[in-house]
Design an enzyme around this catalytic site. Structure first.
Site, PDB file in Angstrom:
ATOM      1  N   GLY A 232      63.538  26.949  21.747  1.00 35.33           N
ATOM      2  CA  GLY A 232      62.879  25.717  21.072  1.00 35.33           C
ATOM      3  C   GLY A 232      63.769  24.717  20.764  1.00 35.33           C
ATOM      4  O   GLY A 232      65.032  24.917  20.389  1.00 35.33           O
TER       5      GLY A 232
ATOM      6  N   ARG B 266      62.064  18.588  14.369  1.00 32.83           N
ATOM      7  CA  ARG B 266      61.769  18.347  13.015  1.00 32.83           C
ATOM      8  C   ARG B 266      63.041  18.399  12.150  1.00 32.83           C
ATOM      9  O   ARG B 266      63.169  17.924  11.136  1.00 32.83           O
ATOM     10  CB  ARG B 266      60.723  18.986  12.471  1.00 32.83           C
ATOM     11  CG  ARG B 266      59.340  18.345  12.904  1.00 32.83           C
ATOM     12  CD  ARG B 266      58.113  18.716  12.167  1.00 32.83           C
ATOM     13  NE  ARG B 266      57.909  20.361  12.339  1.00 32.83           N
ATOM     14  CZ  ARG B 266      57.290  21.116  11.629  1.00 32.83           C
ATOM     15  NH1 ARG B 266      56.988  20.749  10.223  1.00 32.83           N
ATOM     16  NH2 ARG B 266      56.974  22.593  11.715  1.00 32.83           N
TER      17      ARG B 266
ATOM     18  N   TYR C 101      62.216  35.638  16.363  1.00 30.45           N
ATOM     19  CA  TYR C 101      62.306  34.281  16.427  1.00 30.45           C
ATOM     20  C   TYR C 101      63.741  33.877  15.799  1.00 30.45           C
ATOM     21  O   TYR C 101      64.119  34.443  14.660  1.00 30.45           O
ATOM     22  CB  TYR C 101      61.452  33.572  15.815  1.00 30.45           C
ATOM     23  CG  TYR C 101      59.863  33.536  16.336  1.00 30.45           C
ATOM     24  CD1 TYR C 101      59.495  34.059  17.460  1.00 30.45           C
ATOM     25  CD2 TYR C 101      58.839  33.144  15.727  1.00 30.45           C
ATOM     26  CE1 TYR C 101      58.255  33.951  17.884  1.00 30.45           C
ATOM     27  CE2 TYR C 101      57.528  33.042  15.684  1.00 30.45           C
ATOM     28  CZ  TYR C 101      57.326  33.426  17.276  1.00 30.45           C
ATOM     29  OH  TYR C 101      55.987  33.631  17.910  1.00 30.45           O
TER      30      TYR C 101
ATOM     31  N   ASP D 257      64.672  31.391  14.722  1.00 38.54           N
ATOM     32  CA  ASP D 257      64.674  30.504  13.267  1.00 38.54           C
ATOM     33  C   ASP D 257      63.918  31.041  12.021  1.00 38.54           C
ATOM     34  O   ASP D 257      63.651  30.435  11.210  1.00 38.54           O
ATOM     35  CB  ASP D 257      63.899  29.119  13.708  1.00 38.54           C
ATOM     36  CG  ASP D 257      62.298  29.629  14.144  1.00 38.54           C
ATOM     37  OD1 ASP D 257      61.992  30.576  14.001  1.00 38.54           O
ATOM     38  OD2 ASP D 257      61.953  28.433  14.461  1.00 38.54           O
TER      39      ASP D 257
HETATM   40  C1  UD1 Z   1      53.784  31.040  17.127  1.00 34.08           C
HETATM   41  C2  UD1 Z   1      52.898  31.833  17.328  1.00 34.08           C
HETATM   42  C3  UD1 Z   1      51.837  31.736  15.926  1.00 34.08           C
HETATM   43  C4  UD1 Z   1      52.529  32.178  15.086  1.00 34.08           C
HETATM   44  C5  UD1 Z   1      53.828  31.444  14.610  1.00 34.08           C
HETATM   45  C6  UD1 Z   1      54.517  31.796  13.662  1.00 34.08           C
HETATM   46  C7  UD1 Z   1      52.372  31.717  19.856  1.00 34.08           C
HETATM   47  C8  UD1 Z   1      51.636  31.140  20.891  1.00 34.08           C
HETATM   48  N1  UD1 Z   1      52.017  31.455  18.322  1.00 34.08           N
HETATM   49  O1  UD1 Z   1      53.335  29.674  17.193  1.00 34.08           O
HETATM   50  O2  UD1 Z   1      50.464  32.591  16.572  1.00 34.08           O
HETATM   51  O3  UD1 Z   1      51.615  32.078  13.875  1.00 34.08           O
HETATM   52  O4  UD1 Z   1      54.622  31.393  16.000  1.00 34.08           O
HETATM   53  O5  UD1 Z   1      55.529  30.910  13.458  1.00 34.08           O
HETATM   54  O6  UD1 Z   1      53.104  32.607  19.971  1.00 34.08           O
HETATM   55  N2  UD1 Z   1      59.907  29.510  21.853  1.00 34.08           N
HETATM   56  C9  UD1 Z   1      60.845  29.552  22.927  1.00 34.08           C
HETATM   57  N3  UD1 Z   1      60.400  29.009  23.943  1.00 34.08           N
HETATM   58  C10 UD1 Z   1      58.943  28.379  24.104  1.00 34.08           C
HETATM   59  C11 UD1 Z   1      58.495  28.420  22.946  1.00 34.08           C
HETATM   60  C12 UD1 Z   1      58.831  28.772  21.828  1.00 34.08           C
HETATM   61  O7  UD1 Z   1      61.909  29.917  22.893  1.00 34.08           O
HETATM   62  O8  UD1 Z   1      58.672  28.166  25.371  1.00 34.08           O
HETATM   63  C13 UD1 Z   1      60.437  29.856  20.755  1.00 34.08           C
HETATM   64  C14 UD1 Z   1      60.886  28.912  19.547  1.00 34.08           C
HETATM   65  O9  UD1 Z   1      62.061  28.352  19.655  1.00 34.08           O
HETATM   66  C15 UD1 Z   1      60.367  29.577  18.263  1.00 34.08           C
HETATM   67  C16 UD1 Z   1      59.573  30.501  18.602  1.00 34.08           C
HETATM   68  O10 UD1 Z   1      59.265  30.870  20.023  1.00 34.08           O
HETATM   69  O11 UD1 Z   1      61.717  30.214  17.587  1.00 34.08           O
HETATM   70  C17 UD1 Z   1      58.060  30.177  18.405  1.00 34.08           C
HETATM   71  O12 UD1 Z   1      57.707  28.990  18.952  1.00 34.08           O
HETATM   72  P1  UD1 Z   1      56.729  27.866  18.418  1.00 34.08           P
HETATM   73  O13 UD1 Z   1      56.657  26.747  19.226  1.00 34.08           O
HETATM   74  O14 UD1 Z   1      57.426  27.504  16.924  1.00 34.08           O
HETATM   75  O15 UD1 Z   1      55.297  28.589  18.005  1.00 34.08           O
HETATM   76  P2  UD1 Z   1      54.394  28.466  17.001  1.00 34.08           P
HETATM   77  O16 UD1 Z   1      53.439  27.242  17.811  1.00 34.08           O
HETATM   78  O17 UD1 Z   1      54.904  27.915  15.664  1.00 34.08           O
HETATM   79 CA    CA Z   2      56.960  27.868  14.651  1.00 28.42          CA
END
Ligand code: UD1
Ligand code: CA
Length: 449
Positions: free
Chosen positions: A11, A15, A103, A105
């Protein structure tokens, strides 16, 4: 059970308002990603896979240093968490065991929590999701539970008002058998409010197959994810608070815990004493019973039993402070070993050097280790006595029990037991000071007239 980690770190982290990829921002001296990897390493995983995307090259370089055995795979477009995990499909092909998704982060997950998830897996749940009771559920995915455990996860954006009122939320950490996980992921679609492939959809799909899904919960603080610099600063405070408590519980004396700063890998022995305003950088070990006095800064060094460092000392990478050795105020030590009982008490720079046992290095001594192109070593023998304000022009060797007179510039080796004097001879001119003073005063008077 064999385990493999998949750590999502693709990601953007927009922010953070930063050119640095979010997962490389530092917490307690180490990238956020290193904290996530370390949590997972508690399970002694067979494989560690990091999914990179934004700033992939920089993230991969860092991974190489703190987790050289990890495999990085790239997700070139961020199409959602299921799509991210899917990038690990090929490298985990044939792996027989559980996959834990973390994750990059989210640095505070504990090994104990991950163990509880693995335990839940081994007692029959096909998919285990780490949940928490959210103070403010906001945009977290909601965990919809029923008589049979976890039924599905619904993202906030796609939730009904009743679902939004659920406070049990998804942390993002998920454990499942490798084959089951990738079968389920292959069936995830992107028909949702974000047009993304949600990893969270695997729960509903598993239930359709009659598989059991379960929630393991942990305190909300453990699932804290970093999205802004504000959150990063709060995370640092939380980290330091935990590290101070842990040090005190381990029998370390901190005279002012609130001003002691630890790095994520600081090791301090029982009965060590740490004064106020001490900062530990990466890779420091302080043995039992050593004392680090106020306002000292340490990184990449080792302090043995009974040694005393500071106040106002700086130990840089490669400083090895031996048993009962002493490093006093305004002393900098870099890439140098002080053997047992050696003393460098005041205002000195000891770099690229070896100071023998019980040698005494006087105030203002400098090892001149750098000629502008190369670094050179200084050897000081056991029981040597280095007079104040000695310059040791390296490479140079001072023998055991040798001495240098104060103010000596040492450019040649000194044999064992010899005294080196290398300074201009002093001459006293009788009455000259008084005469000079009278001349100066007369000159000043003439100017004023
Ligand atoms: C996600 C969860 C949500 C949970 C939340 C907790 C999903 C669909 N949703 O939402 O249920 O409550 O985390 O924080 O899983 N990332 C990638 N590639 C992508 C998308 C994301 O590597 O294509 C990584 C991001 O860098 C991040 C993590 O996955 O570390 C979560 O992605 P983020 O977009 O923050 O998910 P949320 O919408 O917060
Ligand atoms: Ca998140």
């Amino acid at each position: 059970m064999n385990t493999a980690l998949v750590i999502l770190a693709a990601g953007q982290g927009s922010r953070m308002n930063s050119d640095l990829p979010k997962v490389l921002h530092k917490l307690a001296g180490a990238p956020l990603l290193a904290h996530a990897v370390r949590a997972g390493q508690f399970l002694d995983p067979e494989k560690v896979v990091v999914v990179t995307g934004h700033g992939a090259a920089a993230v991969e370089r860092e991974v190489e240093t703190f987790a050289p055995d990890a495999i990085c795979v790239r997700q070139t477009e961020q199409n959602g968490t299921a799509h991210a995990v899917d990038q690990a499909r090929a490298v985990l092909d044939g792996f027989d065991g559980d996959v834990i998704i973390l994750y990059g982060d989210t640095p505070f997950i504990t090994g104990d929590t991950l163990e509880r998830m693995i335990a839940a897996r081994s007692t029959g749940a096909s998919v285990v999701v780490l949940g928490f009771e959210a103070q403010d559920p906001g945009r977290y995915g909601r965990l919809v539970t029923g008589a049979d455990g976890l039924d599905r996860i619904v993202e906030a954006k796609d939730s009904s008002p009743e679902e939004l009122s659920i406070t049990l939320c998804n942390s993002g950490v998920i454990a499942a058998n490798r084959a089951t996980l990738f079968d389920l992921i292959a069936r995830v679609n992107n028909n949702n409010a974000s047009g993304e492939y949600y990893l969270t959809d695997i729960v509903g799909l598993a239930r359709q197959d009659g598989l059991q899904c379960e929630v393991v919960t942990c305190p909300e603080a453990e699932t804290l994810g970093i999205n802004t610099r504000q959150e990063l600063a709060q995370a640092e405070t939380l980290y330091q608070t935990q590290a101070r408590t842990a040090a005190l519980e381990d029998g370390v004396s901190l005279s002012d815990p609130a001003s002691t700063y630890f790095a994520y890998d600081t090791v301090i022995g029982r009965d060590a004493i740490i004064g106020p305003n001490v900062v530990f950088g990466l890779d420091v070990t302080v043995e039992s019973g050593a004392e680090i006095r106020a306002f000292s800064h340490l990184e990449g060094c080792h302090v043995a039993q009974g040694a005393i460092v500071g106040p106002f000392a700086r130990l840089r990478p490669g400083a090895e402070i031996g048993e009962s050795a002493r490093v006093g105020n305004f002393v900098e030590v870099k890439n140098a070993t002080l053997d047992e009982g050696a003393k460098v008490n005041h205002l000195s720079y000891i770099g690229d050097a070896h100071v023998g046992a019980a040698a005494n290095v006087g105030a203002g001594t400098i090892t001149c280790n750098y000629d502008g192109v190369m670094k050179h070593r200084t050897e000081i023998g056991a029981n040597a006595f280095i007079g104040s304000d000695t310059l040791l022009v390296a490479p140079v060797h001072v023998g055991a029990e040798a001495m240098t007179a104060s103010g000596t510039v040492v450019t040649e080796d000194i044999p064992d037991g010899a005294l080196a004097i290398g300074r201009a001879r002093q001459e006293n001119k009788a009455g000259f000071a008084r005469k000079l003073m009278q001349m100066l005063k007369a000159k000043k008077l003439r100017k004023m007239q």
